[in-house]
Design a protein around this motif. Structure first.
Motif, PDB file in Angstrom:
ATOM      1  N   ALA A   1       9.392 130.174  20.828  1.00 42.27           N
ATOM      2  CA  ALA A   1       9.706 130.618  22.188  1.00 42.27           C
ATOM      3  C   ALA A   1      10.759 129.754  22.856  1.00 42.27           C
ATOM      4  O   ALA A   1      11.214 130.074  23.957  1.00 42.27           O
ATOM      5  CB  ALA A   1       8.440 130.635  23.045  1.00 42.27           C
ATOM      6  N   VAL A   2      11.152 128.659  22.202  1.00 37.83           N
ATOM      7  CA  VAL A   2      12.044 127.676  22.828  1.00 37.83           C
ATOM      8  C   VAL A   2      13.436 127.754  22.216  1.00 37.83           C
ATOM      9  O   VAL A   2      13.603 127.590  21.004  1.00 37.83           O
ATOM     10  CB  VAL A   2      11.475 126.251  22.675  1.00 37.83           C
ATOM     11  N   ARG A   3      14.440 127.970  23.055  1.00 39.48           N
ATOM     12  CA  ARG A   3      15.831 128.016  22.593  1.00 39.48           C
ATOM     13  C   ARG A   3      16.428 126.606  22.540  1.00 39.48           C
ATOM     14  O   ARG A   3      17.179 126.264  21.637  1.00 39.48           O
ATOM     15  CB  ARG A   3      16.637 128.918  23.524  1.00 39.48           C
ATOM     16  N   SER A   4      16.117 125.807  23.549  1.00 36.59           N
ATOM     17  CA  SER A   4      16.531 124.406  23.555  1.00 36.59           C
ATOM     18  C   SER A   4      15.569 123.627  24.431  1.00 36.59           C
ATOM     19  O   SER A   4      14.850 124.209  25.262  1.00 36.59           O
ATOM     20  CB  SER A   4      17.965 124.242  24.081  1.00 36.59           C
ATOM     21  N   LEU A   5      15.557 122.298  24.252  1.00 40.10           N
ATOM     22  CA  LEU A   5      14.690 121.428  25.028  1.00 40.10           C
ATOM     23  C   LEU A   5      15.523 120.278  25.579  1.00 40.10           C
ATOM     24  O   LEU A   5      16.363 119.709  24.870  1.00 40.10           O
ATOM     25  CB  LEU A   5      13.572 120.868  24.136  1.00 40.10           C
ATOM     26  N   THR A   6      15.309 119.957  26.845  1.00 40.45           N
ATOM     27  CA  THR A   6      15.940 118.792  27.455  1.00 40.45           C
ATOM     28  C   THR A   6      14.852 117.899  28.024  1.00 40.45           C
ATOM     29  O   THR A   6      14.026 118.350  28.826  1.00 40.45           O
ATOM     30  CB  THR A   6      16.921 119.185  28.571  1.00 40.45           C
ATOM     31  N   LEU A   7      14.840 116.650  27.598  1.00 40.93           N
ATOM     32  CA  LEU A   7      13.876 115.663  28.061  1.00 40.93           C
ATOM     33  C   LEU A   7      14.585 114.692  28.995  1.00 40.93           C
ATOM     34  O   LEU A   7      15.629 114.140  28.645  1.00 40.93           O
ATOM     35  CB  LEU A   7      13.272 114.898  26.880  1.00 40.93           C
ATOM     36  N   VAL A   8      14.006 114.468  30.172  1.00 40.73           N
ATOM     37  CA  VAL A   8      14.593 113.563  31.155  1.00 40.73           C
ATOM     38  C   VAL A   8      13.585 112.449  31.433  1.00 40.73           C
ATOM     39  O   VAL A   8      12.535 112.687  32.035  1.00 40.73           O
ATOM     40  CB  VAL A   8      14.935 114.317  32.456  1.00 40.73           C
ATOM     41  N   ASN A   9      13.874 111.253  30.937  1.00 40.20           N
ATOM     42  CA  ASN A   9      12.958 110.118  31.086  1.00 40.20           C
ATOM     43  C   ASN A   9      11.510 110.537  30.820  1.00 40.20           C
ATOM     44  O   ASN A   9      10.633 110.362  31.661  1.00 40.20           O
ATOM     45  CB  ASN A   9      13.089 109.501  32.479  1.00 40.20           C
TER      46      ASN A   9
ATOM     47  N   ARG B   1      18.187 109.679  29.664  1.00 36.85           N
ATOM     48  CA  ARG B   1      17.345 108.689  30.348  1.00 36.85           C
ATOM     49  C   ARG B   1      18.201 107.669  31.088  1.00 36.85           C
ATOM     50  O   ARG B   1      19.351 107.412  30.725  1.00 36.85           O
ATOM     51  CB  ARG B   1      16.420 107.982  29.364  1.00 36.85           C
ATOM     52  N   GLY B   2      17.614 107.116  32.141  1.00 38.02           N
ATOM     53  CA  GLY B   2      18.265 106.052  32.881  1.00 38.02           C
ATOM     54  C   GLY B   2      18.021 104.717  32.212  1.00 38.02           C
ATOM     55  O   GLY B   2      16.904 104.414  31.785  1.00 38.02           O
ATOM     56  N   ALA B   3      19.057 103.909  32.122  1.00 38.47           N
ATOM     57  CA  ALA B   3      18.945 102.608  31.453  1.00 38.47           C
ATOM     58  C   ALA B   3      18.010 101.667  32.182  1.00 38.47           C
ATOM     59  O   ALA B   3      17.456 100.734  31.563  1.00 38.47           O
ATOM     60  CB  ALA B   3      20.325 101.979  31.336  1.00 38.47           C
ATOM     61  N   ASP B   4      17.798 101.888  33.490  1.00 38.53           N
ATOM     62  CA  ASP B   4      17.024 100.949  34.298  1.00 38.53           C
ATOM     63  C   ASP B   4      15.719 101.562  34.804  1.00 38.53           C
ATOM     64  O   ASP B   4      15.217 101.186  35.871  1.00 38.53           O
ATOM     65  CB  ASP B   4      17.879 100.474  35.477  1.00 38.53           C
ATOM     66  N   ASP B   5      15.172 102.482  34.034  1.00 40.90           N
ATOM     67  CA  ASP B   5      13.919 103.145  34.399  1.00 40.90           C
ATOM     68  C   ASP B   5      12.800 102.118  34.574  1.00 40.90           C
ATOM     69  O   ASP B   5      12.541 101.309  33.683  1.00 40.90           O
ATOM     70  CB  ASP B   5      13.550 104.153  33.306  1.00 40.90           C
ATOM     71  N   GLN B   6      12.109 102.179  35.722  1.00 38.37           N
ATOM     72  CA  GLN B   6      11.002 101.270  35.995  1.00 38.37           C
ATOM     73  C   GLN B   6       9.643 101.886  35.689  1.00 38.37           C
ATOM     74  O   GLN B   6       8.630 101.203  35.798  1.00 38.37           O
ATOM     75  CB  GLN B   6      11.039 100.845  37.469  1.00 38.37           C
ATOM     76  N   ILE B   7       9.617 103.149  35.299  1.00 40.67           N
ATOM     77  CA  ILE B   7       8.338 103.808  35.010  1.00 40.67           C
ATOM     78  C   ILE B   7       8.143 103.976  33.511  1.00 40.67           C
ATOM     79  O   ILE B   7       7.122 103.544  32.956  1.00 40.67           O
ATOM     80  CB  ILE B   7       8.249 105.171  35.732  1.00 40.67           C
TER      81      ILE B   7
ATOM     82  N   MET C   1       7.467 102.389  25.223  1.00 44.13           N
ATOM     83  CA  MET C   1       7.526 103.829  25.449  1.00 44.13           C
ATOM     84  C   MET C   1       8.817 104.463  24.936  1.00 44.13           C
ATOM     85  O   MET C   1       8.781 105.519  24.284  1.00 44.13           O
ATOM     86  CB  MET C   1       7.360 104.116  26.942  1.00 44.13           C
ATOM     87  N   VAL C   2       9.942 103.848  25.233  1.00 42.02           N
ATOM     88  CA  VAL C   2      11.225 104.394  24.789  1.00 42.02           C
ATOM     89  C   VAL C   2      11.325 104.331  23.268  1.00 42.02           C
ATOM     90  O   VAL C   2      11.764 105.290  22.617  1.00 42.02           O
ATOM     91  CB  VAL C   2      12.390 103.641  25.455  1.00 42.02           C
TER      92      VAL C   2
ATOM     93  N   CYS D   1      21.036 103.483  36.405  1.00 41.43           N
ATOM     94  CA  CYS D   1      20.227 104.684  36.672  1.00 41.43           C
ATOM     95  C   CYS D   1      18.769 104.376  36.397  1.00 41.43           C
ATOM     96  O   CYS D   1      18.438 103.736  35.395  1.00 41.43           O
ATOM     97  CB  CYS D   1      20.718 105.837  35.789  1.00 41.43           C
ATOM     98  N   GLY D   2      17.906 104.837  37.280  1.00 39.49           N
ATOM     99  CA  GLY D   2      16.477 104.627  37.125  1.00 39.49           C
ATOM    100  C   GLY D   2      15.773 105.798  36.471  1.00 39.49           C
ATOM    101  O   GLY D   2      16.237 106.337  35.467  1.00 39.49           O
ATOM    102  N   HIS D   3      14.674 106.233  37.093  1.00 39.20           N
ATOM    103  CA  HIS D   3      13.800 107.234  36.492  1.00 39.20           C
ATOM    104  C   HIS D   3      14.266 108.671  36.719  1.00 39.20           C
ATOM    105  O   HIS D   3      13.715 109.589  36.125  1.00 39.20           O
ATOM    106  CB  HIS D   3      12.388 107.054  37.074  1.00 39.20           C
ATOM    107  N   SER D   4      15.280 108.867  37.573  1.00 36.99           N
ATOM    108  CA  SER D   4      15.633 110.230  37.994  1.00 36.99           C
ATOM    109  C   SER D   4      17.130 110.503  37.854  1.00 36.99           C
ATOM    110  O   SER D   4      17.847 110.623  38.855  1.00 36.99           O
ATOM    111  CB  SER D   4      15.205 110.447  39.453  1.00 36.99           C
ATOM    112  N   PRO D   5      17.641 110.629  36.634  1.00 38.30           N
ATOM    113  CA  PRO D   5      19.078 110.863  36.448  1.00 38.30           C
ATOM    114  C   PRO D   5      19.611 112.074  37.194  1.00 38.30           C
ATOM    115  O   PRO D   5      20.764 112.078  37.650  1.00 38.30           O
ATOM    116  CB  PRO D   5      19.205 111.044  34.930  1.00 38.30           C
ATOM    117  N   HIS D   6      18.805 113.120  37.320  1.00 29.43           N
ATOM    118  CA  HIS D   6      19.267 114.335  37.990  1.00 29.43           C
ATOM    119  C   HIS D   6      19.490 114.119  39.487  1.00 29.43           C
ATOM    120  O   HIS D   6      20.263 114.853  40.102  1.00 29.43           O
ATOM    121  CB  HIS D   6      18.293 115.490  37.755  1.00 29.43           C
TER     122      HIS D   6
END
Length: 332
Positions: free
Chosen positions: A112-120, A251-257, A286-287, A308-313
């Motif tokens: 059912a999935v054409r593509s997947l994008t993972l954000v942090n 992903r953001g390089a400086d993600d704190q979560i 985690m990463v 960039c932190g936890h929310s690149p968008h």
């Protein structure tokens, strides 16, 4: 719009007049579809953006979360939504906990999935309670993960609808310190979204369970944080599915979560001496765990955004939108 399925009634944000290949956005913990507002509006023509509020968030029914099923209450809700709206095959975009939800959907419905994008995204081994790239449980019961690991003052302020920045545990302070690295426009809009989270044992954070082992908390059977515990959520077998749609990991390089040294991980806080009594339990990488699982999967690309932190968008919208549009338009 509201969509009723056999499981519950879900709120779905859309962009009026847009048609084309469906792109379904899935938000993270303590947020809602509102976090995708600007990203959806910026999608190029030929793509139909939709963003869903997960159960217990935004305007979707506050149905209870059975944590023993991991992310499947959320992903099964998505499956019914996709079926009712006739969206398959579709593109999926998942941020933070929503990354775990779309990975579970991919695991259960790959065709059912054409593509997947993972954000942090959350690790494929959940949040807390594991060590090493292969997600080895630190304790069989998942000690170190679950609802008991959250700061109770933050939960109380979330429940009270606190919009202030008077304490480091207020939702606004957590947003500033952890969701983003640098200030973003329209902050109140996102804080109000956070405050739509339903608070309680059935939803966020879930039921707290004590443990004899350090740090003395283990996952319960109900609620959001327990659903993300490694004893309940584990999608490290993605390499076995067929077909394998392309995955973009931003992903953001400086993600704190979500990081290899997350200040939200009790094991890491123990190593720093913030939580006393640590027997030397290592932090959850985690990463590294996500990368190991995607390396086995094979068909993926990782992009790291600096400053960039936890929310690149939210933090780097133009670059995020460029990367996302390219991935969606290139998908077979």
């Amino acid at each position: 719009m509201k969509v009723t399925t056999p499981r519950l009634t879900q709120h779905v944000m859309t962009v009026e007049g847009r048609t084309g290949e469906p792109v379904l956005f899935v938000h993270g913990n303590i947020s809602s579809s509102a976090f995708w507002r600007d990203t959806m509006a910026a999608l190029p023509g030929g793509l139909r953006p939709l963003a869903v509020d997960l159960r217990g968030f935004g305007e979707t029914d506050p149905a209870p979360v059975d944590a023993t099923r991991g992310a499947r209450d959320f992903s099964d809700d998505l499956a019914e939504l996709v079926d009712v709206l006739g969206l398959a095959p579709l593109h999926l975009v998942g941020w933070s906990m929503g990354g775990g939800v779309v990975l579970q959907f991919l695991r259960d419905h790959p065709a059912a999935v054409r593509s997947l994008t993972l954000v942090n995204p959350v690790s494929p081994y959940g949040f807390g309670g594991t060590q090493g790239p292969d997600g080895l449980l630190t304790h069989p019961d998942g000690t170190g993960a679950g609802a008991g690991a959250v700061n109770p003052d933050f939960v109380a302020r979330l429940k009270a609808g606190d919009m202030s920045d008077e304490a480091p545990t207020s939702p606004r302070s957590v947003f500033r310190a952890s969701y983003v690295k640098n200030p973003v426009p329209d902050e109140d809009f996102y804080i109000r979204s956070m405050l739509t989270t339903r608070v309680g044992e059935a939803n966020y954070p879930g039921d707290a369970v004590s443990s004899a082992a350090w740090p003395n908390v283990a996952p319960g059977k109900h609620g959001v944080l327990n659903a993300m515990a490694p004893t309940n959520f584990r999608v490290d077998d993605l390499h076995e599915i067929d077909p394998k749609p392309p995955i973009l990991w931003i992903r953001g390089a400086d993600d704190q979560i979500v990081s290899d040294a997350s200040p939200f991980d009790l094991a890491h806080l123990g190593a720093l001496g913030v939580v006393p009594g640590s027997p030397g339990t290592p932090a959850q990488p985690m990463v590294t765990q996500t990368r190991a699982a995607l390396e086995r999967y094979g068909r993926y690309r990782e992009v790291v955004l600096d400053d960039c932190g936890h929310s690149p968008h939210l933090e780097h919208p133009a670059e995020f939108q460029r990367l996302l549009a390219g991935h969606l338009l290139e998908a077979p």
